[in-house]
Design a protein around this motif. Structure first.
Motif, mmCIF file in Angstrom:
data_model
loop_
_atom_site.group_PDB
_atom_site.id
_atom_site.type_symbol
_atom_site.label_atom_id
_atom_site.label_comp_id
_atom_site.label_asym_id
_atom_site.label_seq_id
_atom_site.Cartn_x
_atom_site.Cartn_y
_atom_site.Cartn_z
ATOM 1 N N PRO A 12 20.058 -31.235 22.244
ATOM 2 C CA PRO A 12 20.939 -32.227 22.458
ATOM 3 C C PRO A 12 20.695 -33.402 22.873
ATOM 4 C CG PRO A 12 21.879 -30.079 23.262
ATOM 5 C CD PRO A 12 20.442 -29.874 22.902
ATOM 6 N N GLY A 13 21.130 -34.619 22.332
ATOM 7 C CA GLY A 13 20.727 -35.734 22.691
ATOM 8 C C GLY A 13 19.697 -36.353 21.803
ATOM 9 N N LEU A 14 19.075 -35.744 20.852
ATOM 10 C CA LEU A 14 18.072 -36.090 19.738
ATOM 11 C C LEU A 14 18.454 -35.765 18.091
ATOM 12 C CD1 LEU A 14 14.673 -35.156 21.010
ATOM 13 C CD2 LEU A 14 15.741 -37.300 21.448
ATOM 14 N N ASP A 15 18.423 -36.893 17.238
ATOM 15 C CA ASP A 15 18.582 -36.659 15.988
ATOM 16 C C ASP A 15 17.505 -36.862 15.029
ATOM 17 O OD1 ASP A 15 21.464 -36.569 16.279
ATOM 18 O OD2 ASP A 15 21.655 -38.592 16.264
ATOM 19 N N GLY A 16 17.435 -36.168 14.186
ATOM 20 C CA GLY A 16 16.079 -36.250 13.282
ATOM 21 C C GLY A 16 16.097 -35.785 11.710
ATOM 22 N N GLU A 17 15.359 -36.300 11.004
ATOM 23 C CA GLU A 17 15.529 -36.049 9.505
ATOM 24 C C GLU A 17 13.993 -35.653 9.119
ATOM 25 O OE1 GLU A 17 17.804 -38.706 6.824
ATOM 26 O OE2 GLU A 17 18.226 -39.955 8.674
ATOM 27 N N VAL A 18 14.036 -34.793 8.044
ATOM 28 C CA VAL A 18 12.744 -34.538 7.228
ATOM 29 C C VAL A 18 12.193 -35.589 6.532
ATOM 30 C CG1 VAL A 18 11.396 -32.984 5.554
ATOM 31 C CG2 VAL A 18 13.458 -32.050 7.168
ATOM 32 N N LEU A 19 10.993 -35.988 6.632
ATOM 33 C CA LEU A 19 10.257 -36.890 5.972
ATOM 34 C C LEU A 19 9.553 -36.460 5.090
ATOM 35 C CD1 LEU A 19 9.318 -39.600 8.797
ATOM 36 C CD2 LEU A 19 11.056 -39.658 7.365
ATOM 37 N N ILE A 20 8.469 -35.396 5.195
ATOM 38 C CA ILE A 20 7.738 -34.973 4.220
ATOM 39 C C ILE A 20 7.574 -33.360 4.290
ATOM 40 C CG2 ILE A 20 5.263 -34.702 3.641
ATOM 41 C CD1 ILE A 20 4.668 -37.538 4.927
ATOM 42 N N ASN A 21 8.112 -32.623 3.231
ATOM 43 C CA ASN A 21 7.973 -31.291 3.179
ATOM 44 C C ASN A 21 6.597 -30.745 3.043
ATOM 45 O OD1 ASN A 21 11.010 -31.124 2.847
ATOM 46 N ND2 ASN A 21 10.559 -31.816 0.842
ATOM 47 N N ASP A 22 6.316 -29.625 4.034
ATOM 48 C CA ASP A 22 5.020 -29.186 3.998
ATOM 49 C C ASP A 22 5.053 -27.704 3.899
ATOM 50 O OD1 ASP A 22 2.126 -29.023 4.285
ATOM 51 O OD2 ASP A 22 2.222 -30.356 6.003
ATOM 52 N N SER A 23 4.196 -26.874 3.927
ATOM 53 C CA SER A 23 4.039 -25.513 3.635
ATOM 54 C C SER A 23 2.663 -25.070 4.385
ATOM 55 C CB SER A 23 3.920 -25.087 2.172
ATOM 56 O OG SER A 23 2.820 -25.530 1.542
ATOM 57 N N LEU A 24 2.651 -23.651 4.399
ATOM 58 C CA LEU A 24 1.548 -22.998 5.155
ATOM 59 C C LEU A 24 0.590 -22.636 4.141
ATOM 60 C CD1 LEU A 24 3.520 -20.694 7.719
ATOM 61 C CD2 LEU A 24 2.104 -22.636 8.192
ATOM 62 N N VAL A 25 -0.823 -22.564 4.732
ATOM 63 C CA VAL A 25 -1.645 -21.944 3.823
ATOM 64 C C VAL A 25 -2.847 -21.140 4.733
ATOM 65 C CG1 VAL A 25 -1.871 -24.235 2.260
ATOM 66 C CG2 VAL A 25 -3.271 -24.239 4.303
ATOM 67 N N VAL A 26 -3.618 -20.391 4.312
ATOM 68 C CA VAL A 26 -4.560 -19.618 4.978
ATOM 69 C C VAL A 26 -5.905 -20.200 4.505
ATOM 70 C CG1 VAL A 26 -5.567 -17.517 5.596
ATOM 71 C CG2 VAL A 26 -3.232 -17.692 5.098
ATOM 72 N N ALA A 27 -6.647 -20.791 5.717
ATOM 73 C CA ALA A 27 -8.196 -21.185 5.384
ATOM 74 C C ALA A 27 -8.932 -19.928 5.759
ATOM 75 C CB ALA A 27 -8.488 -22.347 6.568
ATOM 76 N N VAL A 28 -9.861 -19.960 4.766
ATOM 77 C CA VAL A 28 -10.690 -18.785 4.832
ATOM 78 C C VAL A 28 -12.178 -19.101 4.514
ATOM 79 C CG1 VAL A 28 -9.109 -16.999 4.358
ATOM 80 C CG2 VAL A 28 -10.727 -18.093 2.487
ATOM 81 N N PRO A 29 -13.212 -18.424 5.149
ATOM 82 C CA PRO A 29 -14.636 -18.830 4.663
ATOM 83 C C PRO A 29 -14.915 -18.948 3.346
ATOM 84 C CG PRO A 29 -14.678 -17.250 6.505
ATOM 85 C CD PRO A 29 -13.030 -17.552 6.060
ATOM 86 N N ARG A 30 -15.731 -19.436 2.603
ATOM 87 C CA ARG A 30 -15.891 -19.453 1.322
ATOM 88 C C ARG A 30 -16.555 -18.138 0.775
ATOM 89 N NH1 ARG A 30 -15.695 -22.873 -2.696
ATOM 90 N NH2 ARG A 30 -14.996 -24.705 -1.262
ATOM 91 N N THR A 31 -17.174 -17.611 1.668
ATOM 92 C CA THR A 31 -17.531 -16.464 1.444
ATOM 93 C C THR A 31 -16.502 -15.227 1.584
ATOM 94 O OG1 THR A 31 -18.514 -15.833 3.611
ATOM 95 C CG2 THR A 31 -20.041 -16.783 2.115
ATOM 96 N N HIS A 32 -15.169 -15.341 1.897
ATOM 97 C CA HIS A 32 -14.373 -14.314 2.176
ATOM 98 C C HIS A 32 -13.927 -13.561 0.987
ATOM 99 C CE1 HIS A 32 -10.384 -12.640 3.484
ATOM 100 N NE2 HIS A 32 -11.011 -12.659 4.655
ATOM 101 N N ARG A 33 -13.435 -12.268 1.097
ATOM 102 C CA ARG A 33 -13.228 -11.607 -0.208
ATOM 103 C C ARG A 33 -11.861 -12.248 -1.124
ATOM 104 N NH1 ARG A 33 -8.733 -8.791 1.411
ATOM 105 N NH2 ARG A 33 -8.375 -8.618 3.764
#
Length: 308
Positions: free
Chosen positions: A154-175
């Motif tokens: 309470p006391g703050l307002d807000g709005e979404v500016l940029i939509n984002d999503s989750l990714v998994v970072a893996v080593p290039r050698t990963h299966r």
């Protein structure tokens, strides 16, 4: 002595004619004469020598011309400053931001404000994570915050500016490095490197939420790192995987790291990770309203430029 009297004095001094001075001031000659007489009475000295044929400045009148102009110039500057402040064309807006995804937005905001509102100064600061910005907004230390805020108090307002999503970072050698999309179940038992949980990192929070949502009782967090770049360096060194943001993957060039989108159904198990603007509720100072107007413009444009 007042501004009206000085304006009348300078008009007569310029024209050396009460009639033409009265026309310039859009007033009758008699009130103008009384104004000059009142000023002379306050100063205790005649400012003009006048007869039926001419008007001339006395030595006292000549001495007053320069200071009178300075006073009126100062009054004009003061009026302009007040007008600019009221209209939102001057002042300072304190903006605090977090995350690589906010950098282009901050740069565009800065350019736009300099071009359209050069009298407004942006005071820009950055944070490693978004949580401290909430307190600074509530305490009045920041005017606008850009970050990944889960719940605005309470006391703050807000709005979404940029939509984002989750990714998994893996080593290039990963299966799974060649996968187009990944379920968290596929990596739930993998070692992870992440930001310290106590800092309020949104990706670390989502990592543990996903772990509990899949009934693993947590995750195998083998190492913490102070920032995202360090986490990705450890991924590239095959220390573990890292839950990251799609926006970060687009701005990171590490040949030893592969980013795999997390399946949409997995993302729906945890709160979103969108970039938001936040500010104190209620009427804002005019310069802050101007900055928010720019951000809302980005909001309208940004929804068609979703981070996919």
């Amino acid at each position: 002595m007042n501004v009206r009297q000085l304006q009348a004095f300078l008009a007569v001094a310029e024209h050396l004619h009460f009639g033409r001075a009265a026309e310039q001031l859009f007033m009758a000659q008699a009130p103008l004469s009384r104004t000059i007489q009142a000023l002379e009475g306050e100063l205790g000295s005649r400012l003009f020598e006048r007869n039926t044929r001419s008007v001339s400045l006395t030595p006292a009148g000549k001495a007053l011309v320069g200071p009178a102009r300075e006073v009126l110039d100062a009054v004009a500057v003061a009026e302009a400053a007040v007008s600019a402040a009221v209209s939102g064309e001057s002042g300072t807006v304190r903006v605090e931001f977090c995350g690589v995804a906010a950098h282009p937005l901050v740069a565009a905001l800065s350019r736009g404000m300099r071009a359209d509102h050069p009298g407004i100064r942006l005071d820009l600061t950055s944070q490693a994570v978004s949580r401290p910005t909430i307190r600074r907004l509530l305490d009045g230390e920041v005017d606008v915050g850009l970050g990944r805020f889960d719940n605005l108090p309470p006391g703050l307002d807000g709005e979404v500016l940029i939509n984002d999503s989750l990714v998994v970072a893996v080593p290039r050698t990963h299966r799974l490095a060649g996968s187009q999309v990944v379920s968290f179940q596929d990596v739930a038992a993998e070692p992870f490197v992440s930001l310290p949980y106590v800092t309020g990192s949104v990706t670390t929070d989502r990592l543990w939420r996903l772990g509990y949502a899949h009934g693993t009782g947590g995750v195998n967090n083998v190492q913490f790192a102070p920032d995202t770049s360090s986490c990705l360096a450890l991924v590239g060194a095959e220390v573990g995987c890292h839950l990251a943001l799609r926006s970060v993957s687009r701005s990171t060039a590490n040949p030893n790291v592969v980013f795999i989108p997390l399946a949409r159904r997995e993302c729906e198990l945890v709160p979103d990770v969108h970039l938001r603007a936040a500010w104190r509720s209620g009427p804002a100072d005019p310069p802050v309203e101007v900055a928010l107007g720019h951000l809302r413009r980005f909001l309208r444009q940004g929804r068609s430029a979703t981070v996919a």
